[in-house]
Design a protein around this motif. Structure first.
Motif, PDB file in Angstrom:
ATOM      1  N   ASN A  59       0.821  -1.196   0.000  1.00 11.51           N
ATOM      2  CA  ASN A  59       0.000   0.000   0.000  1.00 11.51           C
ATOM      3  C   ASN A  59       0.866   1.261   0.000  1.00 11.51           C
ATOM      4  O   ASN A  59       2.085   1.199   0.162  1.00 11.51           O
ATOM      5  CB  ASN A  59      -0.923  -0.002   1.225  1.00 11.51           C
ATOM      6  CG  ASN A  59      -1.813  -1.222   1.248  1.00 11.51           C
ATOM      7  OD1 ASN A  59      -2.510  -1.510   0.287  1.00 11.51           O
ATOM      8  ND2 ASN A  59      -1.791  -1.951   2.360  1.00 11.51           N
ATOM      9  N   LYS A  60       0.218   2.415  -0.164  1.00  9.29           N
ATOM     10  CA  LYS A  60       0.945   3.685  -0.217  1.00  9.29           C
ATOM     11  C   LYS A  60       1.674   3.975   1.084  1.00  9.29           C
ATOM     12  O   LYS A  60       2.710   4.638   1.099  1.00  9.29           O
ATOM     13  CB  LYS A  60      -0.021   4.811  -0.552  1.00  9.29           C
ATOM     14  CG  LYS A  60      -0.562   4.758  -1.976  1.00  9.29           C
ATOM     15  CD  LYS A  60      -1.484   5.929  -2.267  1.00  9.29           C
ATOM     16  CE  LYS A  60      -2.003   5.883  -3.697  1.00  9.29           C
ATOM     17  NZ  LYS A  60      -2.918   7.026  -3.986  1.00  9.29           N
ATOM     18  N   ASP A  61       1.126   3.503   2.214  1.00 14.69           N
ATOM     19  CA  ASP A  61       1.767   3.744   3.508  1.00 14.69           C
ATOM     20  C   ASP A  61       2.865   2.735   3.819  1.00 14.69           C
ATOM     21  O   ASP A  61       3.441   2.749   4.909  1.00 14.69           O
ATOM     22  CB  ASP A  61       0.726   3.743   4.627  1.00 14.69           C
ATOM     23  CG  ASP A  61      -0.019   2.414   4.734  1.00 14.69           C
ATOM     24  OD1 ASP A  61       0.303   1.488   3.949  1.00 14.69           O
ATOM     25  OD2 ASP A  61      -0.922   2.297   5.577  1.00 14.69           O
ATOM     26  N   GLY A  62       3.146   1.839   2.886  1.00 13.51           N
ATOM     27  CA  GLY A  62       4.213   0.865   3.076  1.00 13.51           C
ATOM     28  C   GLY A  62       3.760  -0.466   3.636  1.00 13.51           C
ATOM     29  O   GLY A  62       4.537  -1.430   3.669  1.00 13.51           O
ATOM     30  N   SER A  63       2.508  -0.557   4.105  1.00 14.25           N
ATOM     31  CA  SER A  63       1.990  -1.813   4.653  1.00 14.25           C
ATOM     32  C   SER A  63       1.650  -2.789   3.531  1.00 14.25           C
ATOM     33  O   SER A  63       1.530  -2.408   2.359  1.00 14.25           O
ATOM     34  CB  SER A  63       0.744  -1.544   5.504  1.00 14.25           C
ATOM     35  OG  SER A  63      -0.283  -0.972   4.708  1.00 14.25           O
ATOM     36  N   LEU A  64       1.498  -4.055   3.909  1.00 13.02           N
ATOM     37  CA  LEU A  64       1.189  -5.105   2.937  1.00 13.02           C
ATOM     38  C   LEU A  64      -0.258  -5.548   3.055  1.00 13.02           C
ATOM     39  O   LEU A  64      -0.836  -5.546   4.145  1.00 13.02           O
ATOM     40  CB  LEU A  64       2.106  -6.309   3.143  1.00 13.02           C
ATOM     41  CG  LEU A  64       3.610  -6.102   2.935  1.00 13.02           C
ATOM     42  CD1 LEU A  64       4.360  -7.389   3.256  1.00 13.02           C
ATOM     43  CD2 LEU A  64       3.908  -5.653   1.516  1.00 13.02           C
ATOM     44  N   SER A  65      -0.834  -5.941   1.932  1.00  7.92           N
ATOM     45  CA  SER A  65      -2.185  -6.517   1.908  1.00  7.92           C
ATOM     46  C   SER A  65      -2.165  -7.725   0.992  1.00  7.92           C
ATOM     47  O   SER A  65      -1.623  -7.657  -0.117  1.00  7.92           O
ATOM     48  CB  SER A  65      -3.212  -5.501   1.404  1.00  7.92           C
ATOM     49  OG  SER A  65      -3.323  -4.401   2.267  1.00  7.92           O
ATOM     50  N   PHE A  66      -2.744  -8.831   1.458  1.00  7.21           N
ATOM     51  CA  PHE A  66      -2.835 -10.009   0.598  1.00  7.21           C
ATOM     52  C   PHE A  66      -3.694  -9.676  -0.618  1.00  7.21           C
ATOM     53  O   PHE A  66      -4.824  -9.178  -0.502  1.00  7.21           O
ATOM     54  CB  PHE A  66      -3.460 -11.183   1.353  1.00  7.21           C
ATOM     55  CG  PHE A  66      -2.511 -11.868   2.290  1.00  7.21           C
ATOM     56  CD1 PHE A  66      -1.329 -12.415   1.820  1.00  7.21           C
ATOM     57  CD2 PHE A  66      -2.809 -11.979   3.641  1.00  7.21           C
ATOM     58  CE1 PHE A  66      -0.450 -13.056   2.674  1.00  7.21           C
ATOM     59  CE2 PHE A  66      -1.933 -12.611   4.505  1.00  7.21           C
ATOM     60  CZ  PHE A  66      -0.746 -13.151   4.031  1.00  7.21           C
TER      61      PHE A  66
END
Length: 265
Positions: free
Chosen positions: A178-185
């Motif tokens: 994501n734009k904030d650097g977090s991951l999403s499956f």
């Protein structure tokens, strides 16, 4: 040709879906009622019909350009249909109890036993969730209007993107940053059955539930990654079919996509 229906017994209920047929033309309806050439258990051929969505659901629409032709029981195409249906019964495909036909009046003990047997089958089916829910074919999903939900029995061939499923790095390939650097499956399962092949999207809570791991665990927990990889490997490499529920949805590009809602253990 030999009688391909030899040895068959009439089932108490049928495999498959039940649909309504809507007759728009009054003369045709009067002919059906008056001549009584179509009754419960009749085989018919419908031509030039349309599939329409009504308030009560999807139905087959018969209008002035359509035709209904009664078919005799000994017609070859009827016998082929009965043979194919018998094959589904022999394979253990669950029957749709909505299609069961019970006589209005009972003549003799044999029919009474059939009714009792049908009721027993109904109770057993209600207590067994795997039999209660009918399985659709993947090919059916492609022709049904979206949105719609389907219970499917399929075999997973591989993930999209394809990965070896040998390390935590492979799990990262199944994630979107994501734009904030977090991951999403965010990945897909390429699945198949006897009718066709299909890509099913898998993301968010459903992916976390299947893999039993969170996106943060992909980065921080090697032990959980190993367990998740083992789970995904067992799904992809399994020789047996997997049961799951998928839902079709209409994307912004006006294309139909299929999203995994649940996967049975």
């Amino acid at each position: 040709f030999p009688d391909i229906c030899d040895g068959m017994e009439a089932p108490l209920a049928l495999c498959g879906r039940v649909m309504n047929v809507k007759i728009w033309e009054e003369p045709l309806w009067n002919l059906i009622e008056g001549e009584n050439f179509i009754h419960v258990g009749s085989f018919v051929r419908l031509r030039n019909i349309k599939c329409k969505k009504e308030d009560f659901g999807i139905c087959l629409s018969v209008d002035s350009k359509s035709s209904i032709t009664p078919l005799p029981f000994d017609a070859y195409e009827v016998k082929c249909m009965l043979r194919d249906h018998q094959t589904r019964i022999d394979q253990g495909v669950p029957t749709n109890l909505v299609s069961g036909i019970l006589p209005k009046r009972v003549h003799g003990s044999h029919q009474a036993q059939n009714i009792d047997r049908f009721r027993e089958d109904s109770n057993e089916t209600k207590s067994d969730s795997s039999k209660k829910r009918l399985h659709s074919k993947l090919g059916e999903c492609l022709v049904k209007p979206a949105p719609a939900s389907f219970h499917i029995q399929f075999k997973v061939l591989h993930t999209i993107p394809k990965c070896k499923l040998s390390s935590a790095e492979d799990l990262k390939e199944l994630c979107f940053r994501n734009k904030d650097g977090s991951l999403s499956f965010r990945f897909a399962l390429h699945v198949t059955d006897s009718s066709t092949e299909l890509d099913i999207l898998c993301f968010g809570a459903v992916a976390r539930k299947i893999l039993r791991i969170t996106e943060d665990d992909v980065v921080t927990s090697s032990s959980k990654c190993e367990e998740a990889l083992a789970t995904l490997k067992s799904i992809v490499t399994s020789e047996s079919s997997t049961n799951g529920t998928i839902r079709s949805t209409l994307g912004k590009d006006n294309k139909i996509y299929f999203v995994l809602r649940s996967l049975e253990d």
